[in-house]
Design a protein around this motif. Structure first.
Motif, short mmCIF file in Angstrom:
data_model
loop_
_atom_site.label_atom_id
_atom_site.label_comp_id
_atom_site.label_asym_id
_atom_site.label_seq_id
_atom_site.Cartn_x
_atom_site.Cartn_y
_atom_site.Cartn_z
N THR A 146 0.85 -1.19 0.00
CA THR A 146 0.00 0.00 0.00
C THR A 146 0.88 1.23 0.00
OG1 THR A 146 -1.75 -1.14 1.23
CG2 THR A 146 -1.81 1.27 1.21
N LYS A 159 -13.43 2.24 -4.47
CA LYS A 159 -12.12 2.21 -3.80
C LYS A 159 -11.52 3.60 -3.68
CE LYS A 159 -7.37 0.56 -4.37
NZ LYS A 159 -6.41 -0.17 -5.22
N VAL A 160 -11.42 4.29 -4.80
CA VAL A 160 -10.77 5.61 -4.82
C VAL A 160 -11.85 6.66 -4.61
CG1 VAL A 160 -9.24 7.16 -6.08
CG2 VAL A 160 -9.06 4.69 -6.42
N TYR A 199 -7.03 6.61 -1.21
CA TYR A 199 -6.32 6.31 -2.45
C TYR A 199 -6.26 7.52 -3.39
CZ TYR A 199 -6.51 1.55 -0.81
OH TYR A 199 -6.35 0.41 -0.05
N GLU A 254 -2.22 6.81 -6.83
CA GLU A 254 -2.20 5.46 -7.37
C GLU A 254 -1.15 5.33 -8.48
OE1 GLU A 254 -4.64 2.66 -6.23
OE2 GLU A 254 -3.78 4.08 -4.80
#
Length: 460
Positions: free
Chosen positions: A56, A442-443, A342, A374
């Motif tokens: 991560t 997710k983002v 993210y 990312e």
């Protein structure tokens, strides 16, 4: 299984340490090359301003995990010390591993300049042959030092970038200079400074005495069986076998445990700050006493077992507290890592609270700073999630490359009458949702903002 345990029990501690050193070396060399989802297992990149932890990637603005990692490191070392003494020093410390590679492998095994069992006697450099061997040994270690320095740098500059930068050395002289300086220090440390680093420089030896107790495992000499070699003032009273005050004492005064010690101490004097728990003295005494059909006088044991004849308590007040603290730290670290965002988004209000346009259209200006953390391009969108009466204008979805930032002026407006207050302007809390079109689940980040609505006399 029983035969396997007996084999391990008979294996000298030196060979066990060599196996541990080999595993630690392979681990440190391989770890920087392992990636998860395109990110490193562990990387603190000042070049890309990122911290990678188990695949991560955290931006430098998200380094809230670093305090937990430092706490984990120190608590782990304290816990290991309370249970196994300076096990870190003797079994895992790079300083010890480097010295063993140079002294035991290069000088003793390959070049035959010294004996592994006698670390007190330095090579005789009066002979030309030995001078040549010494030069060869220094040359070999210099090459290995460059590898070790590069390996250290890989935790700050990933290997793929490191080797790419080497293709254009003139553009990356700072990185190359750091590697050369680290390599030069390793050469000086291992060849000239030697174990003096452990004795005089390393602060760990000063901490250990506070962490030790009667249940701590360490290299310990049995005075009950071997006799007192030193008096209370630490002056030597026994020089030879015939000098032993009690003929029943088992110590032969061979001093094999002394000559093999890398930090030049006599373990029979008791616990000393210089002892790094390498257990070379245990192996030496085991060999000598084994020839007499007796167990070693120097053992990897605790004061309770050797001197008090009571069992060692592995789980006691201080070790339980260490493990509880470690468990809490690990739990908090994983909870905090779950808060990873993210993408980065900073929301700043314009200096002007609001504008009132024709038709009682109220607008607020905001400056938004987006950053793509990312490893792939992402297209960002923006919306308000908790107030349908306020709309977003002057914002279009846009794409950001990995690691790039972009500033966007966003205007929020409303033509609805949100507040009826003649006395003051009213701040209205709203929530902005920014997300990536490619991975909206997710983002995604949520940011609080304040929309200022004017008092009624400002409206037309």
């Amino acid at each position: 299984m029983k035969e396997k345990n007996e084999f391990l029990d008979k294996m000298p501690y030196r060979k066990r340490r060599y196996i541990g050193y080999a595993l630690a070396t392979v681990f440190s060399l391989v770890l920087p090359f392992i990636q998860i989802n395109g990110n490193q297992i562990f990387l603190l990149s000042f070049d890309k301003m990122q911290f990678h932890f188990f695949g991560t990637a955290f931006d430098m603005q998200e380094l809230y995990l670093m305090p937990f990692l430092l706490m984990l490191l120190f608590l782990g070392i304290f816990a290991v010390t309370a249970i196994g003494g300076r096990a870190w020093c003797g079994w895992s410390c790079p300083q010890t591993i480097f010295r063993v590679i140079y002294r035991d492998l290069i000088e003793s095994t390959l070049l035959k300049l010294r004996r592994i069992k006698n670390k007190q006697k330095d090579p005789d450099l009066s002979k030309t042959e030995n001078k040549i061997k010494k030069a060869v040994g220094v040359s070999i270690w210099s090459v290995l030092s460059l590898v070790a320095a590069s390996n250290f740098m890989w935790f700050f500059v990933p290997p793929q970038d490191f080797f790419a930068y080497l293709q254009n050395p003139t553009e990356h002289m700072l990185m190359i200079g750091i590697v050369l300086c680290i390599a030069a220090f390793i050469i000086y440390d291992v060849i000239i400074l030697k174990e003096d680093f452990c004795v005089y420089i390393c602060p760990y030896s000063r901490v250990q005495s506070v962490l030790y107790d009667n249940n701590t495992y360490q290299a310990i000499y049995s005075t009950q069986r071997g006799g007192n070699i030193y008096n209370e003032s630490k002056e030597k009273v026994v020089w030879k076998i015939k000098d032993l005050p009690n003929p029943e004492n088992e110590c032969t005064a061979c001093e094999a445990c002394v000559t093999v010690c890398p930090t030049h101490i006599d373990i029979r004097k008791g616990m000393q700050l210089e002892c790094i728990n390498c257990l070379e003295c245990v192996d030496a005494c085991t060999t000598v006493m084994g020839k007499l059909g007796k167990p070693s006088l120097v053992q990897w044991s605790s004061t309770n077992i050797v001197e008090n004849n009571t069992p060692t308590k592995m789980f006691r007040k201080n070790t339980i507290m260490y493990f509880v603290a470690l468990a809490i730290t690990i739990g908090l670290m994983f909870v905090m890592s779950g808060e990873k965002e993210y993408m980065l988004l900073n929301v700043n209000k314009d200096t002007e609270l609001y504008k009132v346009k024709e038709g009682n259209l109220v607008t607020n200006n905001f400056l938004l700073l987006f950053q793509n953390t990312e490893s792939k391009p992402l297209t960002y969108e923006l919306e308000i999630v908790d107030n349908p009466d306020i709309k977003i204008t002057r914002f279009e979805p846009f794409t950001l490359s990995p690691g790039k930032m972009a500033k966007k002026v966003v205007i929020l407006e409303t033509d609805k009458k949100l507040v009826e207050d003649n006395t003051r302007d009213t701040p209205i809390a709203i929530t902005l949702k920014a997300f990536a079109k490619e991975e909206p689940e997710k983002v995604v980040v949520y940011r609080k903002a304040t929309f200022f609505y004017p008092r009624l006399d400002k409206l037309k």
